[in-house]
Enzyme design. Structure first.
Site, PDB file in Angstrom:
ATOM      1  N   ASP A 167      71.842 -29.071  95.869  1.00 19.48           N
ATOM      2  CA  ASP A 167      70.576 -28.361  95.679  1.00 19.48           C
ATOM      3  C   ASP A 167      70.538 -27.597  94.346  1.00 19.48           C
ATOM      4  O   ASP A 167      70.288 -26.400  94.319  1.00 19.48           O
ATOM      5  CB  ASP A 167      70.395 -27.399  96.865  1.00 19.48           C
ATOM      6  N   GLU A 418      80.360 -27.230 101.340  1.00 17.04           N
ATOM      7  CA  GLU A 418      79.625 -27.901 102.405  1.00 17.04           C
ATOM      8  C   GLU A 418      79.925 -29.393 102.560  1.00 17.04           C
ATOM      9  O   GLU A 418      79.011 -30.222 102.613  1.00 17.04           O
ATOM     10  CB  GLU A 418      78.112 -27.673 102.225  1.00 17.04           C
ATOM     11  N   TYR A 474      72.456 -19.876 107.632  1.00 18.78           N
ATOM     12  CA  TYR A 474      71.036 -19.610 107.378  1.00 18.78           C
ATOM     13  C   TYR A 474      70.247 -19.348 108.653  1.00 18.78           C
ATOM     14  O   TYR A 474      69.093 -19.745 108.754  1.00 18.78           O
ATOM     15  CB  TYR A 474      70.437 -20.764 106.560  1.00 18.78           C
ATOM     16  N   GLU A 512      77.536 -17.799 101.765  1.00 21.05           N
ATOM     17  CA  GLU A 512      76.095 -17.978 101.559  1.00 21.05           C
ATOM     18  C   GLU A 512      75.345 -17.445 102.764  1.00 21.05           C
ATOM     19  O   GLU A 512      75.731 -17.717 103.910  1.00 21.05           O
ATOM     20  CB  GLU A 512      75.709 -19.458 101.396  1.00 21.05           C
TER      21      GLU A 512
END
Ligand code: BDP
Length: 597
Positions: A167, A418, A474, A512
């Site tokens: 990303d 990840e 998230y 994150e």
């Protein structure tokens, strides 16, 4: 001879480093004819662009910005006559993602990997006391055998475009300083230091590699330029009395000066400012100089307006000022090793760094951020391309550790971001990468990797390799966002409870967590993408973090808004910055400044 290229270029009594930065000739190879037409000898119809910089954002034509394939750089450089008899090289801070270097028409080196330095030794190729020509063929295509991973798509009109499995925008080019360097034939290739404390003193075990047999001496000077320790020999111990330890916010640096001597005559000299500190993991804690630390800060990017991923000394300065203002003490070099100058600054400022290799996209998906919570599996580590990827990955780990091992700021290595960990096939791959990093680092720093949302206590096959666990989570954004945030908090707790139940006796750092936030949006009551929601989201995460004793750090995603591939999930980039892309605070910055005080 790889190691020598990793020493940061410096001027000393025996060495020269001349900047080659400036306007270089530049040409896209749209027809793939550069080789055939002999562009290595000079570009036929070049434009001029700055080095260091990414090439993409200078241009107003979309076909240039999105250009994927080969492109060429060229410049002329003068080699002084006095350098005859020395070793001469052109050293690139990086070339993204791969390069072939030609000097005076001769192919001198090739390099794979876009985020680490390499040099082209040109001693026998250059003309002394005259101008010489360097031409660099760079290629920015993504594939699944080099890091970072992605694909290159061919559109129906024949043009290529990048499809990253990550990303951030696929910026490319000569993005870091280029230097012409000269050093003696018999020279210092590499050196390492390992620190320990005994009472008020430090004991520094050192090891110097040279290309010859002459005597090596090492002197250490304090910040007042007083000599505080000396030793002779390629290996040994230095005792530094009443040491001033390097610490968070106190980037005290000693100057280590290494010399190769032939009797009274100097053969080679190199120096490095070095902070003296220890890092270790003990149970659920990360210890710096034997004391517990809690990491506060960010995942970052090298990313700014116009120059893209190009090293920008002004942006670097502003970033450190913002990090100090907000009371951060740490950042992760997501998702690739940064410019060397940034680690030097972190050393001076006393800011901790988790140094990450560019192994991102080891999960076959162009939107893994959206798919991570869906349980999607891509069998990434079962592919036939894995052995080649592993080779490239290990090389980059080796180069990163070789380059960065002496920095006090670097407290840990992040070896992947990840990756897909839900498949047994990942296990041998992880073992090789973690083992190699362990062997290579003389300081044996902690190793980790950033875990995607679907790497859960009952699904992840690889967390055991990490010395501390790093979570990218998230809850409240990609899952259960907005008014569902109370459910998100519960789900977050459920996951943390499950980790706690495993009783791993290891620290956990959040590498994150974040929410996209548009700097112009305000809404009462809050709404996702608005300033108020970013704060509510952070408050919720912090309530969770504060209820577990094994959580030893929080690095918000992201320090600043940054450029990504365009798409329905991204509005001219990722907006999870606590600062805007031009480094101004969003509302949440004031909240974090309070919390981190
Ligand atoms: C994670 C990635 C990071 C993304 C972030 C996000 O590690 O690169 O930018 O999520 O979605 O998947 O914002």
């Amino acid at each position: 001879m790889r190691t020598c290229q990793m020493l940061y270029p410096r001027d000393t009594e025996s060495r020269r480093a001349v900047s080659m930065d400036g306007m270089w000739k530049f040409q896209l190879d749209e027809k793939q004819c550069g080789h055939e037409e002999g562009w290595k000898d000079g570009l036929p119809a070049p434009d001029m662009i700055p080095v260091p910089a990414s090439f993409q954002d200078f241009y107003t034509e979309k076909d240039i910005r999105e250009y994927t394939g080969d492109f060429w750089y060229e410049t002329d450089f003068f080699v002084p006559g006095e350098w005859e008899g020395k070793e001469v090289a052109v050293r690139f801070g990086c070339a993204t993602h791969r390069a072939e270097v030609y000097v005076n028409g001769n192919r001198v080196t090739v390099h794979e990997g876009g985020f680490l330095p390499f040099s082209a030794v040109v001693t026998d190729i250059v003309r002394y006391n005259s101008y010489n020509k360097v031409v660099v063929l760079v290629n920015n295509e993504l594939n699944v055998t080099s890091i970072p991973c992605g694909e290159t798509k061919v559109l129906r009109n024949g043009k290529k475009m990048s499809k990253p499995y990550f990303d951030f925008y696929n910026y490319a080019g000569l993005q870091r300083p280029v230097k012409l360097i000269a050093y003696p034939k018999e020279h210092i290739e590499d050196f390492s230091v390992v620190h320990a404390f005994k009472g008020q003193d430090a004991i520094v075990q050192y090891c110097v590699e040279t290309t010859g047999q002459h005597k090596v001496i090492l002197d250490v000077y304090d910040a007042d330029r007083q000599k505080v320790a000396s030793a002779a020999g390629k290996e040994g111990k230095l005792l530094i009395p009443r040491v001033h330890k390097w610490n968070v916010g106190d980037g005290y640096l000693y100057r280590f000066v290494i010399r190769i001597m032939d009797g009274e005559n100097l053969i080679d000299e190199y120096f490095e400012p070095i902070g003296i500190r220890t890092v270790e993991i003990k149970g659920k804690d990360i210890l710096l100089n034997g004391e517990k630390i809690y990491l506060k800060g960010f995942g970052k990017h090298e990313d700014s307006d116009i120059v893209g991923r190009g090293f920008n000394i002004g942006v670097m300065k502003r970033d450190f000022e913002c990090m100090k203002w907000i009371n951060a003490n740490c950042f992760r070099t997501s998702h690739y090793p940064y410019s060397e100058e940034i680690y030097q600054m972190a050393d001076r400022e006393g800011i901790l760094v988790i140094d990450e290799v560019a192994a991102v996209g080891l999960f076959k998906s162009e939107t893994n951020f959206a798919e991570a919570s869906t349980g999607k599996q891509t069998a990434f580590f079962q592919e036939a391309t894995i052995p080649r990827l592993l080779e490239n990955h290990l090389q980059c780990v080796e180069d990163m550790i070789c380059r960065d091992k002496n920095h006090a700021c670097v407290i840990a290595w992040s070896l992947m971001n990840e990756p897909e960990t839900t498949d047994e096939a990942a296990v041998p791959y992880f073992r090789k990468v973690f083992d190699r990093a362990g062997e290579l680092d003389p300081q044996k720093r902690p190793r980790t990797f950033a875990m995607i949302m679907n790497s859960q206590p009952d699904t992840c096959k690889c967390y055991q390799f990490s010395d501390f666990l790093s979570f990218n989570r998230y809850y409240g954004w990609y899952v259960m966002g907005g008014y569902e945030i109370s459910d998100a908090e519960e789900a977050f707790h459920r996951e943390m409870d499950a980790w706690e139940a495993l009783d791993l006796n290891k620290p956990v750092v959040f590498t994150e967590y974040g929410a996209d936030t548009c700097a112009a949006e305000h809404k009462l009551p809050s709404v996702m993408w608005g300033q108020e929601y970013q704060i509510e989201y952070l408050e919720m995460c912090h309530r969770v973090f504060d209820s577990y004793d094994f959580i030893t750090g929080e690095l918000v995603w992201n320090f600043a808004d940054f450029q990504t591939t365009e798409g329905i999930m991204r509005m001219n980039g990722n907006k999870k910055g606590i600062f805007t892309r031009d480094r101004q605070p969003k509302e949440a910055a004031y909240y974090l400044k309070e919390r981190w005080h």
